[in-house]
Design a protein around this motif. Structure first.
Motif, mmCIF file in Angstrom:
data_model
loop_
_atom_site.group_PDB
_atom_site.id
_atom_site.type_symbol
_atom_site.label_atom_id
_atom_site.label_comp_id
_atom_site.label_asym_id
_atom_site.label_seq_id
_atom_site.Cartn_x
_atom_site.Cartn_y
_atom_site.Cartn_z
ATOM 1 N N SER A 146 0.805 -1.227 0.000
ATOM 2 C CA SER A 146 0.000 0.000 0.000
ATOM 3 C C SER A 146 0.836 1.274 0.000
ATOM 4 C CB SER A 146 -0.927 0.020 1.228
ATOM 5 O OG SER A 146 -1.731 -1.142 1.269
ATOM 6 N N ALA A 147 2.140 1.192 0.061
ATOM 7 C CA ALA A 147 2.977 2.398 0.103
ATOM 8 C C ALA A 147 2.920 3.111 -1.247
ATOM 9 C CB ALA A 147 4.406 2.036 0.453
ATOM 10 N N THR A 148 3.082 4.425 -1.192
ATOM 11 C CA THR A 148 2.998 5.238 -2.411
ATOM 12 C C THR A 148 4.300 5.961 -2.731
ATOM 13 O OG1 THR A 148 2.103 7.093 -1.110
ATOM 14 C CG2 THR A 148 0.521 5.575 -2.143
ATOM 15 N N LEU A 149 5.105 6.277 -1.744
ATOM 16 C CA LEU A 149 6.362 6.986 -1.973
ATOM 17 C C LEU A 149 7.477 5.993 -2.329
ATOM 18 C CD1 LEU A 149 6.189 9.571 0.929
ATOM 19 C CD2 LEU A 149 5.533 9.874 -1.471
ATOM 20 N N PRO A 150 8.474 6.459 -3.076
ATOM 21 C CA PRO A 150 9.514 5.532 -3.548
ATOM 22 C C PRO A 150 10.273 4.828 -2.429
ATOM 23 C CG PRO A 150 9.586 7.578 -4.783
ATOM 24 C CD PRO A 150 8.620 7.803 -3.662
ATOM 25 N N GLN A 151 10.718 5.584 -1.424
ATOM 26 C CA GLN A 151 11.496 4.954 -0.357
ATOM 27 C C GLN A 151 10.650 3.979 0.457
ATOM 28 O OE1 GLN A 151 13.186 8.196 1.878
ATOM 29 N NE2 GLN A 151 14.799 8.604 0.373
ATOM 30 N N SER A 152 9.451 4.371 0.792
ATOM 31 C CA SER A 152 8.578 3.471 1.555
ATOM 32 C C SER A 152 8.152 2.269 0.717
ATOM 33 C CB SER A 152 7.358 4.244 2.057
ATOM 34 O OG SER A 152 6.665 4.830 0.960
ATOM 35 N N GLN A 153 7.964 2.458 -0.588
ATOM 36 C CA GLN A 153 7.632 1.326 -1.453
ATOM 37 C C GLN A 153 8.776 0.311 -1.505
ATOM 38 O OE1 GLN A 153 6.596 2.959 -5.269
ATOM 39 N NE2 GLN A 153 4.451 3.324 -4.704
ATOM 40 N N SER A 154 9.994 0.836 -1.542
ATOM 41 C CA SER A 154 11.147 -0.074 -1.561
ATOM 42 C C SER A 154 11.228 -0.899 -0.282
ATOM 43 C CB SER A 154 12.428 0.743 -1.759
ATOM 44 O OG SER A 154 13.552 -0.119 -1.763
ATOM 45 N N LEU A 155 11.019 -0.245 0.871
ATOM 46 C CA LEU A 155 11.034 -0.980 2.141
ATOM 47 C C LEU A 155 9.877 -1.961 2.227
ATOM 48 C CD1 LEU A 155 12.178 -1.475 4.952
ATOM 49 C CD2 LEU A 155 10.808 0.458 5.766
ATOM 50 N N GLU A 156 8.720 -1.551 1.787
ATOM 51 C CA GLU A 156 7.544 -2.436 1.848
ATOM 52 C C GLU A 156 7.723 -3.660 0.953
ATOM 53 O OE1 GLU A 156 2.685 -1.945 1.647
ATOM 54 O OE2 GLU A 156 3.960 -0.793 0.277
ATOM 55 N N SER A 157 8.319 -3.460 -0.225
ATOM 56 C CA SER A 157 8.534 -4.598 -1.127
ATOM 57 C C SER A 157 9.498 -5.626 -0.520
ATOM 58 C CB SER A 157 9.068 -4.101 -2.473
ATOM 59 O OG SER A 157 10.342 -3.486 -2.317
ATOM 60 N N LEU A 158 10.482 -5.117 0.226
ATOM 61 C CA LEU A 158 11.389 -6.043 0.900
ATOM 62 C C LEU A 158 10.677 -6.809 2.011
ATOM 63 C CD1 LEU A 158 14.675 -3.930 1.198
ATOM 64 C CD2 LEU A 158 14.216 -5.804 -0.376
ATOM 65 N N ILE A 159 9.868 -6.109 2.770
ATOM 66 C CA ILE A 159 9.169 -6.756 3.892
ATOM 67 C C ILE A 159 8.203 -7.829 3.388
ATOM 68 C CG2 ILE A 159 7.573 -6.358 5.806
ATOM 69 C CD1 ILE A 159 8.818 -3.583 6.102
ATOM 70 N N LEU A 160 7.553 -7.588 2.237
ATOM 71 C CA LEU A 160 6.572 -8.528 1.699
ATOM 72 C C LEU A 160 7.148 -9.464 0.644
ATOM 73 C CD1 LEU A 160 3.553 -6.048 1.284
ATOM 74 C CD2 LEU A 160 4.037 -7.604 3.195
ATOM 75 N N SER A 161 8.447 -9.471 0.489
ATOM 76 C CA SER A 161 9.063 -10.281 -0.574
ATOM 77 C C SER A 161 9.005 -11.782 -0.315
ATOM 78 C CB SER A 161 10.514 -9.855 -0.770
ATOM 79 O OG SER A 161 11.264 -10.129 0.404
ATOM 80 N N ARG A 162 8.918 -12.203 0.944
ATOM 81 C CA ARG A 162 8.889 -13.627 1.308
ATOM 82 C C ARG A 162 10.183 -14.334 0.874
ATOM 83 N NH1 ARG A 162 3.306 -14.149 2.167
ATOM 84 N NH2 ARG A 162 3.472 -16.389 2.513
ATOM 85 N N ASN A 163 11.240 -13.552 0.758
ATOM 86 C CA ASN A 163 12.542 -14.065 0.317
ATOM 87 C C ASN A 163 13.583 -13.715 1.369
ATOM 88 O OD1 ASN A 163 14.755 -15.002 -1.024
ATOM 89 N ND2 ASN A 163 14.573 -13.626 -2.776
#
Length: 299
Positions: A146-163
């Motif tokens: 649900s993040a919209t800003l670039p930095q927060s989107q990058s962190l969110e993608s890592l947290i939800l990566s399941r990797n």
């Protein structure tokens, strides 16, 4: 010199009691003797050869054999009949009883313990459950970013990566979003320690969340594999699959306990921060009261 004994046409004088044989008769007799002395072929029939041939044939003609060293055949048959009677009484009857018992046990297993209709129904139910689990898995993998800003989107993608390979990158992305601990002169040591501990626990929780998501994916894949094996498994292999499922259940409980421990740590840090804020407030109030009292005393 010519041997007179080898001359066949010499004239022999008859004895005094024999009559004189005419010369023509002598000539005929000599001719018969000459013909008789002609060599015969080996295959020409003769009484001696026929006799020898019959004797040889008699040697090769099979004869009736008497076994058991001359024991009477009736005694052998009687003994065999007695053995057959004993076998029927003491062996055949117990074997028949055992066979009937085995048939009863087999019928009980087929009709009560492992009925084919119940087995087919169970396999059909497992197939339906697998279909429902597949739908649940698709729901489990729904994107929730649900993040919209670039930095927060990058962190969110890592947290939800399941990797789990993305775990080392969490600290850098976290600092880019939430910042670093304030400088030494910008805040008190207590505030800096509390902030540092809060950031550390937040990052730990994010890293643990990635690891738990990866473990959950592994458990779901193993559950799907077990479900497929159960669908095509024979009734006799069910205990083995059940034991394997129990092992994975224990592992899942261990992973759940690890996640619960992480939540408790996060909650503990939150409570510790609240306690620290109360303590800092009390310290600030004490310092402010001292300043106020000092100011009033000076007047």
């Amino acid at each position: 010199m010519t041997d007179l004994k080898r001359i066949t046409d010499k004239i022999r004088k008859p004895l005094f009691w024999r009559k004189a044989v005419p010369q023509a008769s002598k000539d005929a007799a000599s001719m018969n003797v000459a013909e008789a002395k002609k060599p015969r072929n080996w295959y020409s029939p003769s009484l001696l050869k026929l006799t020898v041939l019959c004797l040889c044939a008699c040697l090769f003609v099979p004869k009736a054999a008497h076994g058991q060293f001359g024991i009477d055949l009736a005694a052998i048959l009687a003994a065999l009949s007695k053995v057959e009677s004993l076998m029927t009484t003491y062996v055949a009857a117990p074997l028949k009883t055992i066979n009937q018992t085995q048939q009863t046990i087999g019928s009980y297993e087929k009709e009560v313990m492992y009925p084919i209709t119940a087995i087919n129904q169970a396999k059909s139910a497992v197939t339906q459950f697998e279909s429902q689990f597949s739908q649940i898995s698709n729901m489990f993998n729904v994107k929730v970013s649900s993040a919209t800003l670039p930095q927060s989107q990058s962190l969110e993608s890592l947290i939800l990566s399941r990797n789990t390979s993305n775990v080392p990158s969490i600290s850098t992305q976290y600092q880019s979003v939430y910042g670093v601990v304030m400088a030494q002169n910008a805040a008190s040591a207590n505030v800096r320690n509390m902030t540092d501990m809060t950031d550390a626990q937040a990052q730990d929780a994010m890293k643990r969340a990635i690891a738990i998501d990866a473990l959950a994916d592994t458990e779901l894949a193993q559950a799907d594999k077990l479900g497929q094996q159960i669908t095509a498994a024979a009734p006799g292999s069910a205990p083995i699959l059940e034991a394997e499922a129990d092992v994975w259940t224990v592992r899942a409980n261990a992973y759940t306990q690890a996640a619960l421990a992480e939540l408790m740590r996060t909650r503990g840090i939150d409570i510790a921060n609240q306690s620290k804020l109360a303590k800092l407030g009390a310290t600030y109030n004490t310092n402010n009261n001292g300043l106020v009292n000092g100011a009033l005393t000076s007047r």
